[in-house]
Scaffold this motif. Structure first.
Motif, short mmCIF file in Angstrom:
data_model
loop_
_atom_site.label_atom_id
_atom_site.label_comp_id
_atom_site.label_asym_id
_atom_site.label_seq_id
_atom_site.Cartn_x
_atom_site.Cartn_y
_atom_site.Cartn_z
N PHE A 273 -5.76 14.08 11.10
CA PHE A 273 -4.29 13.29 11.41
C PHE A 273 -3.40 14.58 11.32
CE2 PHE A 273 -7.24 10.71 9.09
CZ PHE A 273 -7.49 9.44 9.80
N LEU A 274 -2.45 14.51 12.56
CA LEU A 274 -1.39 15.59 12.53
C LEU A 274 -0.19 14.68 12.88
CD1 LEU A 274 -0.34 18.39 12.35
CD2 LEU A 274 -1.14 18.66 14.83
N TYR A 275 0.65 14.75 11.97
CA TYR A 275 2.07 14.03 12.10
C TYR A 275 3.19 15.15 12.32
CZ TYR A 275 -0.77 10.14 10.67
OH TYR A 275 -2.01 9.31 10.63
N LEU A 276 4.01 15.43 13.21
CA LEU A 276 4.98 16.40 13.30
C LEU A 276 6.11 15.69 13.97
CD1 LEU A 276 2.98 19.72 14.34
CD2 LEU A 276 3.80 18.89 12.06
N HIS A 277 6.24 14.45 14.31
CA HIS A 277 7.33 13.84 15.06
C HIS A 277 8.47 14.00 14.25
CE1 HIS A 277 5.15 10.74 12.64
NE2 HIS A 277 6.05 10.08 12.59
N TYR B 149 -5.57 11.30 15.40
CA TYR B 149 -4.20 10.81 15.48
C TYR B 149 -3.38 12.09 15.83
CZ TYR B 149 -5.24 6.48 13.51
OH TYR B 149 -5.82 5.06 13.23
N LEU B 150 -2.66 12.20 16.84
CA LEU B 150 -1.67 13.15 17.09
C LEU B 150 -0.35 12.54 17.47
CD1 LEU B 150 -1.18 16.09 17.62
CD2 LEU B 150 -2.00 15.68 20.08
N TYR B 151 0.44 12.72 16.41
CA TYR B 151 1.85 12.24 16.64
C TYR B 151 2.71 13.38 16.60
CZ TYR B 151 1.03 7.28 15.56
OH TYR B 151 0.50 6.14 15.59
N ILE B 152 3.55 13.86 17.68
CA ILE B 152 4.35 14.67 17.68
C ILE B 152 5.51 14.70 18.64
CG2 ILE B 152 2.50 16.44 17.21
CD1 ILE B 152 2.34 17.18 20.38
N GLY B 153 5.98 13.32 19.01
CA GLY B 153 7.01 12.94 19.57
C GLY B 153 8.44 13.18 18.61
N ASN B 154 9.47 12.87 19.50
CA ASN B 154 10.78 13.24 19.14
C ASN B 154 10.99 14.78 18.73
OD1 ASN B 154 12.26 10.71 19.41
ND2 ASN B 154 11.71 9.99 17.64
N ASN B 155 10.55 15.48 19.53
CA ASN B 155 10.80 16.98 19.39
C ASN B 155 11.44 17.52 20.87
OD1 ASN B 155 9.84 18.34 16.76
ND2 ASN B 155 8.33 16.82 17.25
#
Length: 785
Positions: free
Chosen positions: A177-181, A201-207
């Motif tokens: 799980f990686l969350y960087l949004h 899970y890959l959440y990296i939006g709002n960058n």
């Protein structure tokens, strides 16, 4: 001697114990207490004390041997830094969750993420989301090979992608799980992400990544969620993503993606959630997507793109789909009749396309439908016919909350059964060719909050159906052929009204004074009717107009109107600064009154200047007489004022110069006279036409110069109201008069009384002698030096 020997042995034991204690490494409890002592706010950690067993402390979990293995403090309200957290004592720590909720109390962790956290060898879950943390010292980070979940979302990270990912991908095989949004990361989405083979899970939006979607992401065979929304991505969608056969959710919305949807996406039979909103995708939607995505049930959103062609008939296969949004595209043709097979649908939005023909009667089978949006197409059916689609068919959709069929080519009469949809909150049929009277259904129990019937051909008087709409907040009947009087019962029957638009009809009679008792009213538009009589004078009861409301408050007002995820306020057209303006009451801010183009007479009501929240006031093209209120400068937020085409006389008030927000003014075609005020904001309104048709006016920006007989209307400095102008004038007058009076009183007595005169001149001589003496003394001292 024996006693001395025993004392020596005891001393040696004490020394040995002390030495052991000094050399003993810091324990887990001591390390936690040391970190707590650095926090600015730690009241939630009151149980952290050596008087309590460590394993019973708040947020702490231990293994069977009593070692700290997990520290979870989500929403604990702690405020401080993580610098002092690391200790070699935490060799057994496998779970660390320090996420705080960033709320108005400003409790959050700050500073750089400590690189020492990477030295915890068994750390599996690191969650530092929702803080104000900044980048760690990447060069000092260890690989963290045991890490399974990393969340640094909602922080202040910037620069390129995390060093931890770019340089340690071979040692992050357990990362799932990686969350960087919600950060400020730039420099593109790295190809190296495709090497973290365990990612689910890959959440990296709002960058602010920019660049393309890496084709290497197609190697993540275990990936279930891919979310790179609002990241400034600019490329086609790589067909390699079709290899993500475990994927069940994809969000690539709000980017700059181009090209078509890859047909190979049909291989992802696990897909349940897709959002491609607001891109530049084009072409035909591959029909095989709908054939294979049989498990899709949540928000198939392709809105805000450039898709073309007909709506796929394969849509009818998707019996599990709950949300379908194809709006803001270029779809053509008719709506497939088998759309009625999508019986799980709760929301259908195909607005703003080029769809034609009838609205299919099969929609009546969508009994779970809550939201139906079909506006801005070219549907041409007659909604009251017995054959084909008719609005009574839609009356069977008992769970409807929003029904929007606006801006089509629908004709016929409005069926009365529509008022029996007891959950209906917003009805918008504006911009069609509906006619006839608005009929009533006996015992109707409508819950309508927003009703839009404007721009049709409705006739008859104000319908009594409106008496039953106790929750009505927005009523727009503008641009129809309705007549009769405006009933005084509106205030009692619809007390919550915020927007009332009745413009461009044939209403007659006077304006009911009860309208001005609608305390929540923001927009009152009665323009272009046949209204007569004077304007009521009880404006003081219009609370919302008397008190300025700012955008944040306005947003809160409209968000409180519904607990749904959809806006149901609709749109109204108003004349704003001389032009038609599409007012969306949820997003825009407006407090306005428009009674223009009627036959109203009498003077402008004196209480009007109590409406200090007004942004727009239009009373033009009536028969109003008398003067412009002298304290009109009280309307400090007024941006647009139109009083043209009346019989107003007298000077333009000085206080009008204090309308600092005013950028649209029209006083033409009246009987105004005197000099035009030239101060402050009025200097920027230099178009002479706004004063034309007033033969008695002179001064800038007109070419007519003022003579000595003209009434001066130059503004006084720092004057806010009419009363303050006179108060300042009398203050200046009193000071000046007092000075003149004092001067002649003193010098009159001086010259009439000989003894006073001799004493006065003798005093001058003494002072002159003393000054000369001091000058000579200083000159002598200077020469001696």
């Amino acid at each position: 001697m024996e006693l001395q020997h025993k004392l020596l042995l005891v001393s040696i034991c004490l020394l040995l114990c002390t030495a052991v204690a000094i050399s003993r490494p810091e324990g887990e409890a001591e390390a936690l207490l040391r970190w707590r002592s650095t926090l600015l706010e730690s009241s939630s950690l009151s149980s952290w004390s050596l008087a309590n067993p460590t394993c019973f402390w708040f947020g702490v979990s231990c293994d069977a041997a009593g070692h700290v293995t997990s520290l979870r403090l989500p929403g604990a309200g702690i405020n401080g830094k993580l610098d002092a957290f690391y200790s070699p004592a935490f060799q057994n720590l496998t779970r660390l969750g320090l996420s705080t909720i960033l709320d108005l109390s400003s409790n959050s962790l700050t500073g750089a993420i400590p690189y020492q956290l990477s030295k915890l060898p068994r750390l599996a879950v690191l969650n530092l989301a929702n803080n104000h943390l900044t980048n760690p010292e990447y060069g000092k980070l260890s690989p963290m090979s045991s890490l399974k979940s990393l969340s640094l979302a909602n922080n202040d990270l910037d620069g390129t992608f995390l060093w931890l990912i770019l340089n340690c991908t071979g040692r992050l095989q357990q990362l799932r799980f990686l969350y960087l949004h919600n950060n400020n990361l730039t420099g593109g989405v790295p190809e190296e992400l495709g090497m973290v083979s365990g990612l689910e899970y890959l959440y990296i939006g709002n960058n602010l990544f920019g660049g393309p979607i890496p084709a290497s992401l197609g190697k993540l065979q275990k990936l279930q969620i891919l979310a790179i929304f609002n990241a400034d991505l600019g490329s086609t969608i790589p067909p390699e993503l079709g290899n993500l056969t475990s994927l069940w959710a994809m969000d690539l919305s709000q980017n700059r993606l181009i090209g078509s949807l890859p047909p190979c996406f049909a291989k992802i039979q696990t897909m349940r959630w897709l959002d491609l909103t607001e891109n530049n995708l084009s072409g035909v939607v591959p029909p095989e997507l709908f054939t294979n995505w049989t498990r899709l049930d949540w928000l198939l959103s392709l809105s805000g793109n450039n898709f073309v062609g007909p709506l796929p008939v394969e849509l009818g296969i998707m019996a599990s789909l709950r949300f379908l949004d194809l709006s803001h595209n270029h779809f053509t043709g008719t709506v497939p009749s088998n759309i009625g097979n999508m019986t799980s649908l709760e929301s259908l939005d195909i607005s703003i396309n080029h769809l034609t023909g009838d609205i299919p009667a099969s929609l009546s089978r969508l009994t779970n439908l809550h939201y139906l949006f079909l506006p801005d197409n070219k549907f041409t059916c007659t909604i009251s016919n017995v054959d084909g689609m008719e609005l009574p068919t839609l009356c069977q959709l008992n769970h409807l909350q929003i029904l929007d069929l606006s801006h089509n080519r629908l004709s016929g009469k409005l069926p009365s059964c529509i008022w029996n949809l007891k959950y209906l909150q917003m009805l918008d049929l504006s911009g069609n060719t509906l006619d006839g009277e608005i009929t009533i259904m006996i015992n109707s129990t409508s819950s309508l909050i927003s009703l839009h019937l404007a721009n049709n051909n409705f006739t008859g008087s104000f319908s009594a159906i409106l008496k039953n709409l106790k929750n009505l907040t927005i009523l727009d009947l503008g641009n129809n052929n309705m007549s009769g009087i405006i009933p005084p019962w509106i205030q009692g029957s619809n007390p919550l009204l915020r927007i009332l638009r009745l413009r461009s009809n044939m209403f007659q009679g006077s304006i009911p004074w009860q309208l001005l008792q609608l305390s929540d009213l923001h927009l009152l538009d009665l323009a272009e009717n046949n209204l007569t009589g004077s304007i009521p004078n009880n404006f003081a009861t219009m609370y919302s107009m008397c008190h300025p409301i700012f955008r944040k408050e306005e947003a809160n007002i409209y968000s409180s109107l519904s607990d749904t995820n959809y806006s149901f306020d609709g749109e109204v057209d108003i004349v704003w600064k001389g032009r038609y303006y599409n007012f969306q009451s949820e997003a825009d801010f407006m407090i306005a009154i428009d009674v223009s183009s009627n036959s109203l007479s009498g003077e402008i009501p004196s209480e009007l200047t109590n409406l200090r929240g007004l942004r727009s006031l239009n009373m033009s093209r009536n028969n109003l007489s008398g003067k412009i209120q002298g304290d009109i400068g009280n309307l400090q937020f007024l941006e647009s004022l139109d009083l043209s085409g009346n019989k107003l006389a007298g000077p333009i008030p000085l206080s009008m110069s204090n309308l600092l927000s005013l950028d649209s003014l029209n006083l033409s075609n009246n009987n105004l006279s005197g000099e035009i005020p030239t101060g402050y904001q009025l200097r920027t309104l230099d178009n002479a036409s706004i004063y034309s048709g007033n033969p008695g006016l002179c001064g800038f920006p007109l070419n007519t110069k003022c003579n000595n007989d003209s009434i001066s209307t130059s503004p006084l400095v720092n004057v806010n109201t009419h009363n303050q102008e006179y108060e300042t004038f009398w203050l200046y007058y009193s000071v000046s008069a007092g000075g003149v009076f004092g001067f002649w009183l003193w010098f009159g007595a001086l010259f009439l009384c000989k003894s006073w005169r001799l004493a006065f001149f003798n005093g001058i001589d003494v002072a002159q002698y003393a000054i000369v003496k001091k000058i000579k003394k200083r000159a002598k001292e200077s020469s001696s030096i």
